[in-house]
Design an enzyme around this catalytic site. Structure first.
Site, PDB file in Angstrom:
ATOM      1  CE  LYS A  82      -0.977  -0.049   5.014  1.00  0.00           C
ATOM      2  NZ  LYS A  82      -0.197   1.095   5.439  1.00  0.00           N
ATOM      3  CG  ASP A  83       3.940   2.046   2.636  1.00  0.00           C
ATOM      4  OD1 ASP A  83       2.883   2.585   3.012  1.00  0.00           O
ATOM      5  OD2 ASP A  83       4.719   1.456   3.408  1.00  0.00           O
ATOM      6  NE  ARG A 134      -7.629   3.030   4.247  1.00  0.00           N
ATOM      7  CZ  ARG A 134      -7.799   2.218   5.283  1.00  0.00           C
ATOM      8  NH1 ARG A 134      -8.988   1.685   5.526  1.00  0.00           N
ATOM      9  NH2 ARG A 134      -6.808   1.919   6.085  1.00  0.00           N
ATOM     10  NE  ARG A 135      -6.298   2.167   9.189  1.00  0.00           N
ATOM     11  CZ  ARG A 135      -5.016   1.864   9.293  1.00  0.00           C
ATOM     12  NH1 ARG A 135      -4.164   2.749   9.786  1.00  0.00           N
ATOM     13  NH2 ARG A 135      -4.572   0.676   8.908  1.00  0.00           N
ATOM     14  NE  ARG A 146       4.589   9.922  10.515  1.00  0.00           N
ATOM     15  CZ  ARG A 146       5.743  10.021   9.885  1.00  0.00           C
ATOM     16  NH1 ARG A 146       6.224  11.204   9.571  1.00  0.00           N
ATOM     17  NH2 ARG A 146       6.438   8.944   9.578  1.00  0.00           N
ATOM     18  NE  ARG A 205       1.287   4.846  13.914  1.00  0.00           N
ATOM     19  CZ  ARG A 205       0.809   5.082  12.705  1.00  0.00           C
ATOM     20  NH1 ARG A 205      -0.451   4.845  12.439  1.00  0.00           N
ATOM     21  NH2 ARG A 205       1.577   5.548  11.745  1.00  0.00           N
ATOM     22  CB  CYS A 242      -1.728   5.805   0.255  1.00  0.00           C
ATOM     23  SG  CYS A 242      -0.434   6.609   1.189  1.00  0.00           S
TER      24      CYS A 242
END
Length: 302
Positions: A79-80, A125-126, A143, A149, A236
């Protein structure tokens, strides 16, 4: 026989993923593999990824070393990857996909977090999809690696965070998940849960050797998802979710573009034969734009 040099980001998740690929390659071909840590721009910048345009910030330093011949090949979270191909680089393998879904980490399920609760995620997106489910929560950009996190939840700074199930399972941290979102609630990022193995396009020996890692079903699914993303001209960082799954010879895909406030979305599905994966993604994007997806994405960039 000297070991092949595999370039990887230095984070625990990246090195864990790369070691899985290295071990599998050695198991299938007998070739030893040595990991080489590379620091990317995405690892050192303090900016939020959504402000950087997202794609490529974790990839370009690794690709430069592949092109210069300093490493033999590289492993990325798929996805990166930017959707535009680089003629000097070959995407030689997409190993079997891990879990594609998103997970909540916290002491409660999303429905049970008190109004005004703080949920951390750096992904538009989330955030857009979470707002559709719980518009009364406060979504905080964060981040850092998974440890950093998760630490914000354990310290009480945040009520919950959202991370990909695949990364948590590769790190052996599934026990900290309080809820897994099905795609009806939250569509993943295109390519989420998948890895990408790249080498120099002119290294025929490596293209053939690394090809043993490729899973055709995974490749068809992520090709459709990334084709949709490219057709929407979205990095993305855009609020785009997509998931394709293959069943025998048929590919089924669902995608959505979500307004930043979560109040509106264009969500559509399509199906077709595996060899048409790229066309399925492109055609689905066109159908979504015809229903107003472009307008929702335009709002995101202003």
């Amino acid at each position: 026989m000297p070991p092949l040099e595999l370039g990887t980001r230095r984070s625990l998740l990246a090195t864990t993923q790369s070691q899985l690929v290295a071990d599998r390659l050695t198991e299938l071909t007998g070739r030893p593999v040595e990991l080489v840590g590379v620091t990317t721009f995405g690892d050192v910048t303090k900016a939020q990824l959504s402000q950087l345009g997202g794609t490529g910030v974790f990839v370009s330093a690794l690709r430069d070393k592949v092109i210069d011949g300093e490493i033999d090949f590289a492993v990325h979270s798929l996805k990166d990857l930017p959707t535009a191909p680089d003629p000097q680089i070959a995407l030689v393998a997409t190993p079997p996909r891990a879990d594609h879904r998103d997970a909540l980490i916290g002491s409660a399920k999303l429905a049970d977090i008190p109004p005004g609760g703080r949920v951390g995620t750096g992904s538009p997106r989330r955030i857009a999809q979470l707002r559709a489910l719980r518009p009364d929560l406060d979504f905080v950009p964060i981040r850092g690696n998974a440890d950093t996190r998760i630490g914000k939840v354990l310290s009480g700074e945040l009520d919950a965070i959202v991370l990909a199930v695949a990364g948590l399972s590769r790190l052996g941290r599934e026990s900290e998940i309080s809820q897994i979102f099905e795609i009806e609630e939250m569509l993943p990022a295109p390519g989420q849960g998948s890895l990408a193995v790249e080498c120099r396009a002119d290294r025929d020996d490596l293209v053939e050797l690394l090809g043993v890692l490729d899973d055709p079903g995974t490749r068809a699914a992520v090709t459709a998802e990334r084709s949709l993303l490219a057709a929407l001209e979205a990095g993305c960082a855009a609020p785009v979710g997509a998931y394709a799954v293959t069943d025998g010879h048929v590919l089924n895909m669902t995608a959505a573009v979500i307004a930043v406030d979560g109040a509106r979305a264009v969500r559509k599905s399509a199906a077709g034969p595996l060899p048409a994966a790229m066309e399925i993604g492109r055609d689905l994007a066109a159908a979504m734009v015809a229903e107003g997806a472009g307008t929702l994405m335009g709002e995101q960039s202003h």
